[in-house]
Scaffold this active site. Structure first.
Site, PDB file in Angstrom:
ATOM      1  N   ARG A  81       4.075  -1.327   0.875  1.00 10.92           N
ATOM      2  CA  ARG A  81       2.691  -1.247   1.360  1.00 10.92           C
ATOM      3  C   ARG A  81       2.305  -2.521   2.110  1.00 10.92           C
ATOM      4  NH1 ARG A  81      -1.682   0.190  -3.065  1.00 10.92           N
ATOM      5  NH2 ARG A  81      -1.347  -1.993  -3.608  1.00 10.92           N
ATOM      6  N   LYS A 183      -4.087  -2.755   3.088  1.00 15.42           N
ATOM      7  CA  LYS A 183      -4.773  -3.634   2.136  1.00 15.42           C
ATOM      8  C   LYS A 183      -5.087  -4.959   2.821  1.00 15.42           C
ATOM      9  CE  LYS A 183      -4.458  -4.328  -2.837  1.00 15.42           C
ATOM     10  NZ  LYS A 183      -5.411  -3.292  -3.272  1.00 15.42           N
ATOM     11  N   GLU A 219     -13.188   6.869  -1.811  1.00 12.70           N
ATOM     12  CA  GLU A 219     -12.726   5.827  -2.719  1.00 12.70           C
ATOM     13  C   GLU A 219     -13.850   5.350  -3.605  1.00 12.70           C
ATOM     14  OE1 GLU A 219     -10.057   2.942  -2.506  1.00 12.70           O
ATOM     15  OE2 GLU A 219      -9.374   3.275  -0.476  1.00 12.70           O
TER      16      GLU A 219
HETATM   17  C1  LIG Z   1      -5.575  -2.168  -4.019  1.00 14.68           C
HETATM   18  C2  LIG Z   1      -6.588  -1.091  -3.827  1.00 14.68           C
HETATM   19  C3  LIG Z   1      -6.612   0.072  -4.626  1.00 14.68           C
HETATM   20  C4  LIG Z   1      -5.705   0.267  -5.806  1.00 14.68           C
HETATM   21  O1  LIG Z   1      -4.350   0.329  -5.464  1.00 14.68           O
HETATM   22  P1  LIG Z   1      -3.242   0.100  -6.570  1.00 14.68           P
HETATM   23  O2  LIG Z   1      -1.957   0.105  -5.811  1.00 14.68           O
HETATM   24  O3  LIG Z   1      -3.329   1.208  -7.526  1.00 14.68           O
HETATM   25  O4  LIG Z   1      -3.536  -1.216  -7.193  1.00 14.68           O
HETATM   26  C5  LIG Z   1      -7.545   1.041  -4.329  1.00 14.68           C
HETATM   27  N1  LIG Z   1      -8.436   0.898  -3.320  1.00 14.68           N
HETATM   28  C6  LIG Z   1      -8.437  -0.203  -2.544  1.00 14.68           C
HETATM   29  C7  LIG Z   1      -9.427  -0.299  -1.453  1.00 14.68           C
HETATM   30  C8  LIG Z   1      -7.516  -1.232  -2.763  1.00 14.68           C
HETATM   31  O5  LIG Z   1      -7.534  -2.319  -1.999  1.00 14.68           O
END
Ligand SMILES: *Cc1c(COP(=O)(O)O)cnc(C)c1O
Length: 339
Positions: A81, A183, A219
């Site tokens: 990722r 991210k 989300e």
């Molecule tokens: C990091 C994140 C998540 C959760 O992802 P995981 O891989 O399960 O930790 C969910 N939403 C957003 C916006 C994120 O930045």
């Protein structure tokens, strides 16, 4: 190595642990990384990370097993990722072996800070990739820094799984073909004000709807949404602007293969919450946090209960955390034992 941490009082705050990993990219390749005790970065005032948001990050945890060893949960997924984020922001990828080397080295060097088994605490690991060097034009940076640091964090819920309430935001977190699925810090800067407004009204965070039609859940702040139906379906939203949560994909798998639910990625319309008997938010930091109710304009919808976790959510939580802490047999390739 001694430390004076009271494991029962850990929250989610920065603690300077002794060692972090740092590697620099310049002239087209990564220099060998080092472990360093220095927690301050000295970078050019013209770094693209500062001006143009050319930066991305990851978050994962190390878990102390009952036998004293330490597990990482699917770090290869974080590596992949991070590289999707890097590609989208025109940054060099961090090779998977460099990523795993860095994370493993940081956990080993700071082993005394991995909370004991049974406290519910974990070692939170933060990989970060930033554009640095002298560049004032809107162009990719000439140099990059990849760093990984860590700190012990407490369990998300101290007194067991407790539902909290959320409110639908009028703001958008991401554009339909923007950067929602990677991210990056920019998404988070944009979420600070909506988050503050939600907290001021006593909600734990906001729920973002899809930016195109504002009819579907995307989300939950910095976690993904899931709902459980009376027909034993585990449903999570599908959209190109959701951050693909590794926890969410793990739960989709466990729901189907370990708990016998039907796992579905599909639309979750905000005016059809009645189909769910339980709902929750999931992510590395939140693990699984049950959603009591959702405020949408004048309507307040309660799922299972505002005070009690639902039975399916609890089962998913136990299965996931059991795997992470090494008490439950993990699907092939999910656990990297580093100690
Ligand atoms: C990091 C994140 C998540 C959760 O992802 P995981 O891989 O399960 O930790 C969910 N939403 C957003 C916006 C994120 O930045």
């Amino acid at each position: 190595m001694e430390n004076k941490i009271n494991w029962d009082e850990l929250g989610f705050s920065y603690i300077k642990t002794p060692w972090r990993f740092l590697a620099k990219w310049s002239d087209g390749h990564w220099q060998p990384g080092v472990l360093t005790e220095e927690n301050q970065l000295t970078i050019s005032e013209a770094s693209t990370a500062l001006h143009y948001g050319q930066q991305c990050f990851e978050g994962l945890k190390a878990y102390r097993r009952k036998d004293g060893g330490v597990n990482l949960f699917r770090p290869d997924q974080n590596s992949q990722r991070l590289n999707r984020s890097a590609q989208r922001l025109y940054m060099p990828e961090v090779p998977e072996d460099l990523f795993i080397e860095a994370v493993t080295a940081v956990v080993k060097a700071n082993e005394a800070f991995v909370p004991p088994y049974g406290t519910g605490g974990t070692l939170y690991i933060r990989p970060l990739l930033i554009g640095v060097g002298d560049m004032i034009g809107v162009q990719p940076a000439p140099e990059f820094i990849f760093t990984v640091f860590c700190m012990p964090v407490g369990p998300y819920f101290k007194g067991g799984l407790t539902p909290t309430n959320f409110i639908v935001s009028d703001y958008d977190r991401a554009a339909p073909n923007g950067t929602g699925a990677i991210k990056v810090g920019g998404n988070y800067a944009a979420s600070l004000l909506p988050g503050k407004e939600a907290h001021a009204k006593n909600f734990s965070d906001c729920i973002y709807l899809d930016p195109q039609t504002h009819t579907k859940i995307e989300e939950v702040g910095s976690a993904n949404f899931f709902g459980i139906t009376a027909d034993n379906e585990f449903v999570t939203p599908i959209s190109p602007s959701i951050l693909p949560s590794i926890t969410k994909y793990s739960l989709l798998y466990l729901a189907e293969h370990h708990l016998g639910l039907t796992a579905i990625e599909g639309d979750v319309f905000i005016d059809q919450l009645d189909r769910f008997t339980e709902a929750g938010a999931c992510g590395t930091a939140a693990v699984i946090s049950p959603i009591g109710g959702i405020q949408n304009k004048e309507d307040f919808h309660v799922f299972f209960s505002e005070t009690e976790v639902g039975p399916v959510t609890k089962k998913l939580y136990d299965e996931l955390t059991g795997i992470q802490f090494g008490d439950v047999k993990a699907p092939e390739g999910w656990i990297l034992s580093v100690l």
